[in-house]
Write an enzyme that holds these catalytic residues in place. Structure first.
Site, short mmCIF file in Angstrom:
data_model
loop_
_atom_site.label_atom_id
_atom_site.label_comp_id
_atom_site.label_asym_id
_atom_site.label_seq_id
_atom_site.Cartn_x
_atom_site.Cartn_y
_atom_site.Cartn_z
N GLN A 123 55.70 -70.35 34.76
CA GLN A 123 56.94 -70.81 33.57
C GLN A 123 56.80 -72.34 33.83
OE1 GLN A 123 57.87 -68.10 34.84
NE2 GLN A 123 56.88 -67.30 32.28
N GLY A 178 51.01 -66.73 30.64
CA GLY A 178 49.66 -66.74 29.92
C GLY A 178 48.68 -68.34 30.85
N HIS A 179 48.30 -68.11 31.85
CA HIS A 179 47.43 -68.90 32.34
C HIS A 179 45.99 -69.34 31.96
CE1 HIS A 179 51.13 -69.02 35.59
NE2 HIS A 179 51.60 -69.49 34.72
N THR A 199 63.53 -69.38 30.86
CA THR A 199 63.31 -68.07 31.12
C THR A 199 64.61 -66.71 32.61
OG1 THR A 199 61.42 -67.15 31.66
CG2 THR A 199 62.07 -68.97 33.36
N GLY A 242 56.17 -75.63 30.38
CA GLY A 242 55.43 -74.22 30.61
C GLY A 242 53.98 -75.08 30.06
N ASP A 243 53.15 -74.27 29.97
CA ASP A 243 51.27 -74.34 29.85
C ASP A 243 51.01 -75.86 30.08
OD1 ASP A 243 51.86 -72.44 28.40
OD2 ASP A 243 53.06 -72.81 27.06
N GLU A 244 51.02 -76.28 31.82
CA GLU A 244 50.69 -77.43 31.41
C GLU A 244 49.44 -77.66 31.61
OE1 GLU A 244 53.78 -75.97 33.75
OE2 GLU A 244 55.34 -77.00 33.05
N GLY A 245 49.00 -76.11 32.12
CA GLY A 245 47.63 -75.80 32.99
C GLY A 245 47.34 -75.45 34.32
N LYS A 246 48.88 -74.81 34.34
CA LYS A 246 48.61 -74.33 35.75
C LYS A 246 47.76 -73.28 36.39
CE LYS A 246 52.80 -72.64 35.11
NZ LYS A 246 53.40 -73.21 33.90
N ASN A 289 55.19 -63.13 30.53
CA ASN A 289 55.09 -64.63 29.79
C ASN A 289 54.18 -65.12 30.21
OD1 ASN A 289 56.69 -63.66 32.34
ND2 ASN A 289 57.99 -64.89 31.61
N SER A 313 49.17 -69.12 24.61
CA SER A 313 48.82 -68.34 25.09
C SER A 313 48.53 -66.69 25.23
CB SER A 313 47.95 -68.75 26.36
OG SER A 313 49.05 -68.96 27.14
N ARG A 327 53.00 -74.71 19.72
CA ARG A 327 53.56 -74.92 20.17
C ARG A 327 54.18 -76.57 19.54
NH1 ARG A 327 49.30 -74.39 24.83
NH2 ARG A 327 49.83 -72.68 25.79
P1 GDP Z 1 49.62 -72.82 32.04
O1 GDP Z 1 49.94 -71.57 31.76
O2 GDP Z 1 50.29 -73.78 33.07
O3 GDP Z 1 48.73 -71.88 32.88
O4 GDP Z 1 48.91 -73.63 31.06
P2 GDP Z 1 48.29 -72.33 29.37
O5 GDP Z 1 46.35 -71.90 29.82
O6 GDP Z 1 49.15 -71.81 28.57
O7 GDP Z 1 48.79 -73.77 28.52
C1 GDP Z 1 46.93 -74.80 28.72
C2 GDP Z 1 46.40 -75.04 27.62
O8 GDP Z 1 45.28 -76.21 28.19
C3 GDP Z 1 44.97 -74.24 28.11
O9 GDP Z 1 44.20 -72.98 26.78
C4 GDP Z 1 43.93 -74.35 28.86
O10 GDP Z 1 42.34 -74.09 29.13
C5 GDP Z 1 43.85 -76.08 28.16
N1 GDP Z 1 43.88 -77.56 29.54
C6 GDP Z 1 43.92 -77.24 30.40
N2 GDP Z 1 43.49 -78.43 31.08
C7 GDP Z 1 43.32 -78.63 30.26
C8 GDP Z 1 42.97 -80.33 29.73
O11 GDP Z 1 43.24 -81.38 31.07
N3 GDP Z 1 42.75 -81.23 28.63
C9 GDP Z 1 42.63 -79.83 27.69
N4 GDP Z 1 42.19 -80.58 26.20
N5 GDP Z 1 42.85 -78.28 27.98
C10 GDP Z 1 42.99 -78.55 28.99
P1 IMO Z 2 53.62 -70.62 31.40
O1 IMO Z 2 53.13 -69.97 33.14
C1 IMO Z 2 55.71 -71.92 28.46
C2 IMO Z 2 59.31 -69.63 27.03
C3 IMO Z 2 59.60 -68.69 25.95
C4 IMO Z 2 61.14 -68.70 25.41
C5 IMO Z 2 61.72 -68.47 27.05
C6 IMO Z 2 62.62 -67.33 27.24
O2 IMO Z 2 52.31 -69.73 30.93
O3 IMO Z 2 53.30 -71.69 31.36
P2 IMO Z 2 61.04 -65.54 27.86
O4 IMO Z 2 59.59 -64.14 27.12
O5 IMO Z 2 60.66 -65.43 29.66
O6 IMO Z 2 62.47 -64.68 28.26
O7 IMO Z 2 61.05 -66.83 27.43
O8 IMO Z 2 60.58 -68.99 28.04
N1 IMO Z 2 58.42 -68.81 28.19
C7 IMO Z 2 56.90 -69.85 28.37
N2 IMO Z 2 57.09 -70.79 27.51
N3 IMO Z 2 55.22 -70.86 28.66
C8 IMO Z 2 55.46 -69.93 29.96
O9 IMO Z 2 54.48 -69.55 30.39
C9 IMO Z 2 56.58 -69.06 29.38
N4 IMO Z 2 56.60 -67.95 29.77
C10 IMO Z 2 58.24 -67.90 28.86
O10 IMO Z 2 58.56 -68.90 25.14
O11 IMO Z 2 61.36 -69.66 24.80
MG MG Z 3 51.23 -70.80 29.64
#
Ligand code: GDP
Ligand code: IMO
Ligand code: MG
Length: 422
Positions: free
Chosen positions: A221, A40-41, A236, A12-16, A38, A296, A302
Site C-alpha cells: 500500500q 498487487g506488486h 487500509t 499505493g501502486d507506486e511501483g514498489k 490486497n 493489479s 485507478r
Molecule cells: P506496486 O503495488 O507499488 O508494486 O505497484 P503496481 O505493480 O500495483 O503498479 C505499478 C504498475 O506500473 C505496474 O503495472 C508496473 O509494471 C508498472 N510500472 C512500474 N514502473 C513503471 C515505469 O517506470 N513506467 C511505466 N510505464 N510503468 C511502470
Molecule cells: P499495493 O501494495 C492501492 C486500497 C483499496 C481501498 C483501501 C482499503 O499494490 O500498493 P483494503 O482491502 O486494504 O481494506 O482496502 O485501500 N488499497 C490499495 N490501493 N494499492 C494497494 O496495494 C492497495 N491495498 C489496498 O483500494 O481503497
Molecule cells: Mg499494487
C-alpha cells in the site's frame, strides 16, 4: 547491520514490486512487514510479467531468503494459488520463503465480513479490495485472531470458534452466503502452508543482522493509506509507514537504515476517498491510458491526477525518507506542461498541509513546469536526461528536501536509472 525499508509515499501502486526486484541483488533477505493480498506488486523482466500479492518481490533474484513477517495477514487459499503458479513457472519457493508463525490468517468468513461491512456502508463504502483485510486486523487487535502458528496446535477448535462468531455477525447483517467452495480451498491452503518453514521471524531477522547480513523490508500500500496517517477512514487497516517495519518484523527503530520512498511522477488512487489533485478531464484519461492504470488485484480503473507535493511532503516527514525513487516518468513523456500541487486553497485561504478534514472544496494550487516531450523509455543513464526533465527533478528535490536517487522509465527491470549526481 541495519535494515533498509522501501515503501510507497502515495495511495499505493507506486511501483514498489519493480524496485524491490531491482534492489534485491544488493541484499541477503527481503521481508514483507504488513498488508496482505490486497497488495498487487507487478514485476516485469525477460518478457514476462508477474503479480505478487503475499510473496515478497525478492523471490526472482537468485537464492535470496524471502520472509513474510508477523505484521502480514495471510490468506492460505490465495497464497497457495500464488505459490503454485510461481513454482509452475520454474521458481522454486519452499527453500527460500519463510513465514512468521505470528502472521494472522485471513479466514473465508473475514472475506465475507469485508463484503458485508462494505455493503452496509452504502455510499460511504471504502472500496476495499474485498480480501478480508479489515476484519482480519480487527480480530488481531481485539485478540480474536488465528495465527499461522496455530495451524500446528489446536487449530480445529480455534477455527470453529472464530467461524461461529463471524457467522453470528453475518446473520445480524442479513448477509447471505455459501461458504462451501471457499472453505474447501482455504483448508487445502492450510495443508499447503505446512510444507513451508514456519518461523519466529523476529529472531531470524535479528540473527541475520548480528551476522552482518543485509535486509530490505518491502512495504505494501502507501502512506496515504496508513491506518493512522492516511486519509482516514478511506485507508487500509495496517501501518504502512516506516514504523510498521519495526512492529511487523520485530526490528528495533534504531536498526532502521535507509528509507526508500517511492512515488509516481503523477498520482493515482484506487477505491473511494479524497484525492485533491484528481483529474476528471482528458489529461487524467491520458495518464490512465498511457500508465495502464488499472488495479493489479481488482482490475479497477485507478483514478489519476497530478503529483501532490503537500501530501508527499507529509509522507516524507512521517517516514523519515532518506532516498526518493520516482516511477513512471515515461507516462509524462508527451505532456506539454507538467503540473505539481504545492498548496491547497481552503475557503479562500492557502494552506500547505494536509488538513484533518479533507473538505470537498479543497482546491489544489499548482506550479507549472515545461514538459520534456522526449521518449525516455530507452534511456540508460542520467546523462541522457532532457533539460526539462532535470528541471522537474530539481524542483521536486527542492520541494521535498530529499534527493531522487532512482528514476524509472518503464515497467521492465532494465528501465531503471540510478542517479549519481550529488
Ligand atoms: P506496486 O503495488 O507499488 O508494486 O505497484 P503496481 O505493480 O500495483 O503498479 C505499478 C504498475 O506500473 C505496474 O503495472 C508496473 O509494471 C508498472 N510500472 C512500474 N514502473 C513503471 C515505469 O517506470 N513506467 C511505466 N510505464 N510503468 C511502470
Ligand atoms: P499495493 O501494495 C492501492 C486500497 C483499496 C481501498 C483501501 C482499503 O499494490 O500498493 P483494503 O482491502 O486494504 O481494506 O482496502 O485501500 N488499497 C490499495 N490501493 N494499492 C494497494 O496495494 C492497495 N491495498 C489496498 O483500494 O481503497
Ligand atoms: Mg499494487
Amino acid at each position: 547491520m541495519k535494515v533498509d525499508v522501501l515503501l510507497g509515499l502515495q495511495w499505493g501502486d507506486e511501483g514498489k514490486g519493480k524496485v524491490v526486484d531491482v534492489l534485491t541483488p544488493g541484499y541477503d533477505v527481503i521481508a514483507r512487514f504488513q498488508g496482505g493480498p490486497n497488495a498487487g506488486h507487478t514485476l516485469e523482466f525477460e518478457g514476462q510479467k508477474y503479480v505478487l500479492r503475499s510473496i515478497p518481490s525478492g523471490i526472482f533474484q537468485g537464492d535470496k531468503l524471502n520472509i513474510i513477517g508477523n505484521g502480514v495477514v495471510l490468506d492460505p487459499a490465495l497464497f497457495k494459488a500464488e505459490a503454485e503458479a510461481l513454482e509452475a513457472s520454474g521458481h522454486s519457493l519452499k527453500e527460500r520463503l519463510h513465514i512468521s508463525k505470528k502472521a494472522h490468517l485471513i479466514l473465508p468468513t473475514h472475506r465475507l465480513l469485508d463484503a458485508a461491512y462494505e455493503a452496509a456502508k452504502g455510499d460511504a463504502k471504502v472500496g476495499t479490495t474485498g480480501k478480508g483485510i479489515g476484519p482480519t486486523y480487527t480480530d488481531k487487535v481485539s485478540r480474536n485472531g488465528i495465527r499461522v502458528g496455530d495451524i500446528l496446535h489446536g487449530f480445529e477448535r480455534k477455527y470453529a470458534v472464530a467461524k461461529a462468531r463471524h457467522e453470528q455477525i453475518l446473520k445480524s447483517l442479513n448477509y447471505e452466503y455459501d461458504l462451501t467452495e471457499q472453505e474447501k480451498a482455504w483448508m487445502e491452503g492450510i495443508e499447503y502452508l505446512k510444507q513451508f518453514s514456519l518461523v519466529d521471524s523476529e529472531h531470524e531477522i535479528n540473527n541475520f543482522l548480528r551476522e552482518e547480513k543485509s535486509v530490505l523490508c518491502e512495504g505494501a500500500q502507501g502512506t496515504m493509506l496508513d491506518i493512522d496517517f492516511g486519509s482516514y477512514p478511506f485507508v487500509t487497516s495496517s501501518n504502512t509507514v516506516c514504523a510498521g517495519a519495526c512492529t511487523g518484523l520485530g526490528v528495533a527503530p534504531n536498526r532502521i537504515g535507509e528509507v526508500y520512498g517511492i512515488f509516481k511522477a503523477y498520482c493515482t488512487r484506487v477505491g473511494a476517498g479524497p484525492f485533491p489533485t484528481e483529474l476528471f478531464d482528458e489529461t487524467g484519461d491520458k495518464m490512465c491510458t498511457l500508465g495502464h492504470e488499472f488495479g493489479s488485484v481488482t482490475g479497477r480503473k485507478r483514478r489519476c491526477g497530478w503529483i501532490d507535493l503537500v501530501a508527499l511532503k507529509y509522507s516524507v516527514m512521517v517516514n523519515g525518507v532518506t532516498k526518493l525513487i520516482m516511477m513512471k516518468s515515461d507516462v509524462l513523456d508527451t505532456f506539454q506542461t507538467i503540473k505539481a500541487c504545492v498548496a491547497y486553497r481552503l475557503n479562500g485561504e492557502e494552506i500547505d498541509y494536509f488538513p484533518y478534514d479533507i473538505e470537498e472544496n479543497l482546491e489544489p494550487v499548482y506550479a507549472e513546469l515545461p514538459g520534456w516531450m522526449t521518449d525516455m523509455t530507452k534511456m540508460k543513464s542520467e546523462d541522457e536526461f532532457p533539460e526539462e526533465f532535470n528541471a522537474y527533478l530539481t524542483f521536486l528535490e527542492e520541494q521535498l528536501g530529499v534527493e531522487i536517487k532512482i528514476v524509472s522509465v518503464g515497467p521492465d527491470r532494465e528501465q531503471t536509472i540510478e542517479r549519481y549526481t550529488e
